[in-house]
Design an enzyme around this catalytic site. Structure first.
Site, PDB file in Angstrom:
ATOM      1  N   GLU A  33       4.988  -0.690 -20.766  1.00 53.62           N
ATOM      2  CA  GLU A  33       4.922   0.777 -20.841  1.00 53.62           C
ATOM      3  C   GLU A  33       3.950   1.246 -21.919  1.00 53.62           C
ATOM      4  OE1 GLU A  33       9.039   2.425 -20.908  1.00 53.62           O
ATOM      5  OE2 GLU A  33       9.535   0.423 -20.210  1.00 53.62           O
ATOM      6  N   SER A  43      18.021  -1.160 -25.962  1.00 49.83           N
ATOM      7  CA  SER A  43      18.262   0.260 -26.168  1.00 49.83           C
ATOM      8  C   SER A  43      19.197   0.405 -27.365  1.00 49.83           C
ATOM      9  CB  SER A  43      18.897   0.859 -24.917  1.00 49.83           C
ATOM     10  OG  SER A  43      19.617   2.027 -25.242  1.00 49.83           O
ATOM     11  N   THR A  91       0.900  -1.159   0.000  1.00 44.35           N
ATOM     12  CA  THR A  91       0.000   0.000   0.000  1.00 44.35           C
ATOM     13  C   THR A  91       0.936   1.206   0.000  1.00 44.35           C
ATOM     14  OG1 THR A  91      -0.093   0.157   2.412  1.00 44.35           O
ATOM     15  CG2 THR A  91      -1.808  -1.183   1.366  1.00 44.35           C
ATOM     16  N   HIS A  92       0.567   2.235  -0.685  1.00 44.95           N
ATOM     17  CA  HIS A  92       1.433   3.430  -0.824  1.00 44.95           C
ATOM     18  C   HIS A  92       2.794   3.061  -1.424  1.00 44.95           C
ATOM     19  CE1 HIS A  92      -1.439   5.395   1.938  1.00 44.95           C
ATOM     20  NE2 HIS A  92      -1.391   4.228   2.578  1.00 44.95           N
ATOM     21  N   GLN A 121     -20.689  12.640 -37.696  1.00 45.38           N
ATOM     22  CA  GLN A 121     -19.762  11.833 -38.490  1.00 45.38           C
ATOM     23  C   GLN A 121     -18.429  11.673 -37.755  1.00 45.38           C
ATOM     24  OE1 GLN A 121     -19.713  12.094 -42.846  1.00 45.38           O
ATOM     25  NE2 GLN A 121     -17.620  12.816 -42.676  1.00 45.38           N
ATOM     26  N   LYS A 150      20.740  -2.937 -21.813  1.00 45.10           N
ATOM     27  CA  LYS A 150      19.339  -2.724 -21.440  1.00 45.10           C
ATOM     28  C   LYS A 150      18.384  -3.808 -21.915  1.00 45.10           C
ATOM     29  CE  LYS A 150      17.733   1.095 -20.262  1.00 45.10           C
ATOM     30  NZ  LYS A 150      17.119   1.514 -19.011  1.00 45.10           N
TER      31      LYS A 150
HETATM   32  N1  ARG Z   1     -21.285   9.740 -43.255  1.00 43.73           N
HETATM   33  C1  ARG Z   1     -22.360  10.197 -42.462  1.00 43.73           C
HETATM   34  C2  ARG Z   1     -22.056   9.947 -40.973  1.00 43.73           C
HETATM   35  O1  ARG Z   1     -21.232   9.168 -40.726  1.00 43.73           O
HETATM   36  C3  ARG Z   1     -23.615   9.464 -42.814  1.00 43.73           C
HETATM   37  C4  ARG Z   1     -24.863  10.231 -42.556  1.00 43.73           C
HETATM   38  C5  ARG Z   1     -24.902  11.418 -43.430  1.00 43.73           C
HETATM   39  N2  ARG Z   1     -26.125  12.108 -43.352  1.00 43.73           N
HETATM   40  C6  ARG Z   1     -26.294  13.344 -43.855  1.00 43.73           C
HETATM   41  N3  ARG Z   1     -27.454  13.866 -43.728  1.00 43.73           N
HETATM   42  N4  ARG Z   1     -25.323  13.990 -44.408  1.00 43.73           N
HETATM   43  O2  ARG Z   1     -22.633  10.555 -40.110  1.00 43.73           O
END
Ligand code: ARG
Length: 468
Positions: A289, A276, A154-155, A321, A282
């Site tokens: 990591e 390394s 702990t710690h 989108q 190393k």
């Molecule tokens: N490529 C668009 C998206 O991933 C699809 C829907 C597009 N709709 C629109 N009204 N432009 O959101």
């Protein structure tokens, strides 16, 4: 000109295309886009909205398009913006006017929401499977080294001796909860947006229940505006992944610490460490990591998507989108890290002697001493105080707790008996913690057996015994 060119007299500017295209990354959704279209076309014909013959042509055309996509022969066109229009355009090229009927009663708004849910459902299953793989690797390492004892911290300070297996099984529990979260969120992912149209539903008699059944959705989303506007299931999935990443990062940190020269508790196979370019001696725990480091981008995807959504008015806005690249990256990252860490764990070997030596520092058994006094009836706070005085007196005299004789111990702990001198043994110490969830070998063994059963695996200790 794009598929929506009717009211426009100019094609989009070049920069517009660059900013608005998503085909460079949403192409990975093609199997789901086609699956959704097949179900949609089937429903349209069943409802008498399009001729059966056209639906048949659409189905065989979509199968042809899928073949081209699967084989890598499909030619993607940036000017067609996204996966939906790329597929639809190619379909129409292949089957002619029937292709133009596919988009009946559908918008890209409900189409993309459907594609994403189908994709997420699949990814949910795959991530769970990968977590299972990591759990197996943890279990194997624990079961192969059932008796190994190391200091618990702990710690980051020596606290009490624990079984190495107990430490590893802590991660099993965390990962199990991660899987519970993913299984729970899968139910909310698994609901159908299609039929919502652009936002308000359709004047056509679409049978959404049928489409849901065809696509294996558990239910139909009950509000068309919600169906196209929200991405909360992606956020929920990402937050589950963020927690997985956090757990992986802590496991990685434990391994990196154990692998340091100062601890020297574990060895890691050469294939999962790196050298390394400058220092020839190393051997670095880069995989641990990087596992820690990758956590940031998964958190980033979660925060990014929440930020994208927060100011949007209902319903669909093109901002949505931007829900994809971070999501895809987080999923790819988690899957890659899970499989790499699982493989790395198979090469990890605990240095049992070195661990036991560190766990044998008598100070780690100070709590055991206080609890021996509690068994005599001494109130715990008083017991804690007496043992604290004893620890201080030993430090002043420059001896370990185990080097004190009874008379010296009794100066701080008047009721100490000769039995108290034998408390400073890490093997006895872990064995004594024999309650549910404790680190006693009997408890840990029961847990290992429980997990073995879940994996359909045999305990290594059982096979060793039967070989004799
Ligand atoms: N490529 C668009 C998206 O991933 C699809 C829907 C597009 N709709 C629109 N009204 N432009 O959101």
């Amino acid at each position: 000109m794009p598929l929506w060119d009717g009211r426009f007299s100019q094609s989009p500017a070049e920069q517009v295309l660059k900013l608005s295209e998503s085909i460079s990354y949403d192409r990975r959704l093609y199997p789901y886009d086609i699956k959704g279209s097949l179900a949609h076309a089937k429903m349209l014909a069943r409802q008498g909205i399009i001729p059966k013959e056209d639906a048949r042509k659409i189905a065989s055309g979509l199968k042809q398009v899928k073949k081209e996509l699967d084989s890598g022969k499909f030619v993607f066109k940036t000017e067609l913006e996204d996966i939906h229009m790329n597929i639809e355009a190619r379909l129409t090229e292949l089957i002619g006017p029937a292709g133009a009927r596919l988009h009946t009663g559908r918008s890209r708004n409900d189409q993309i929401a459907t594609d994403e849910r189908l994709y997420l459902r699949q990814q949910d299953d795959e991530v769970c499977e990968a977590i299972r793989g990591l759990q197996y690797a943890l279990w194997k390492l624990a079961a192969d080294n059932e008796k190994v004892i190391l200091p618990g911290f702990t710690h980051l300070q020596h606290a009490q001796p624990v079984l190495f297996a107990h430490h590893l099984l802590a991660y099993m529990e965390m990962l199990s909860r991660d899987m519970e979260r993913l299984a729970d969120c899968r139910h909310r992912i698994n609901r159908l947006p299609l039929g919502a149209g652009a936002l308000a539903g359709s004047t056509l008699p679409l049978d959404r229940e049928f489409v849901a059944k065809e696509l294996g959705f558990e239910a139909v989303l009950q509000n068309s505006m919600d169906a196209v506007a929200d991405r909360d299931v992606s956020i929920e999935f990402l937050s589950a992944l963020a927690i997985v990443a956090m757990h992986l990062s802590r496991l990685a940190e434990d391994i990196a610490i154990w692998f340091s020269q100062e601890f020297s508790f574990v060895e890691i196979g050469d294939a999962f460490t790196t050298g390394s370019s400058l220092m020839p001696q190393k051997k670095n725990p880069d995989i641990a990591e990087l596992t820690r480091g990758k956590t940031g981008r998964v958190y980033g995807a979660l925060l990014g998507l929440m930020t994208t959504l927060k100011g949007l008015p209902l319903t669909y806005n093109r901002d949505l989108q931007e829900d994809k690249e971070g999501l895809f990256d987080a999923i790819d990252t988690i899957k890659l890290v899970l499989s790499t860490v699982s493989a790395m764990l198979a090469t990890v070997k605990p240095k049992a002697e070195r661990m036991l030596e560190a766990a044998s520092d008598p100070a780690l058994m100070a709590t055991d001493l206080a609890e021996a006094l509690v068994r005599q009836g001494v109130p715990f706070r008083e017991a804690h105080h007496q043992v604290g005085c004893f620890v201080g007196a030993c430090a002043k005299k420059g001896i370990t707790l185990a080097q004190a004789d009874l008379a010296f111990m009794q100066k701080s702990i008047p009721t100490a008996t000769p039995g108290f001198l034998k408390i400073f043994n890490p093997i006895h110490s872990v064995a004594a913690r024999d309650i549910i969830g404790g680190t006693a070998p009997s408890q840990v063994h029961a847990q290992l057996c429980k997990w073995a059963k879940q994996f359909g695996a045999t305990m290594p200790s059982a096979t060793k015994k039967s070989k004799k």
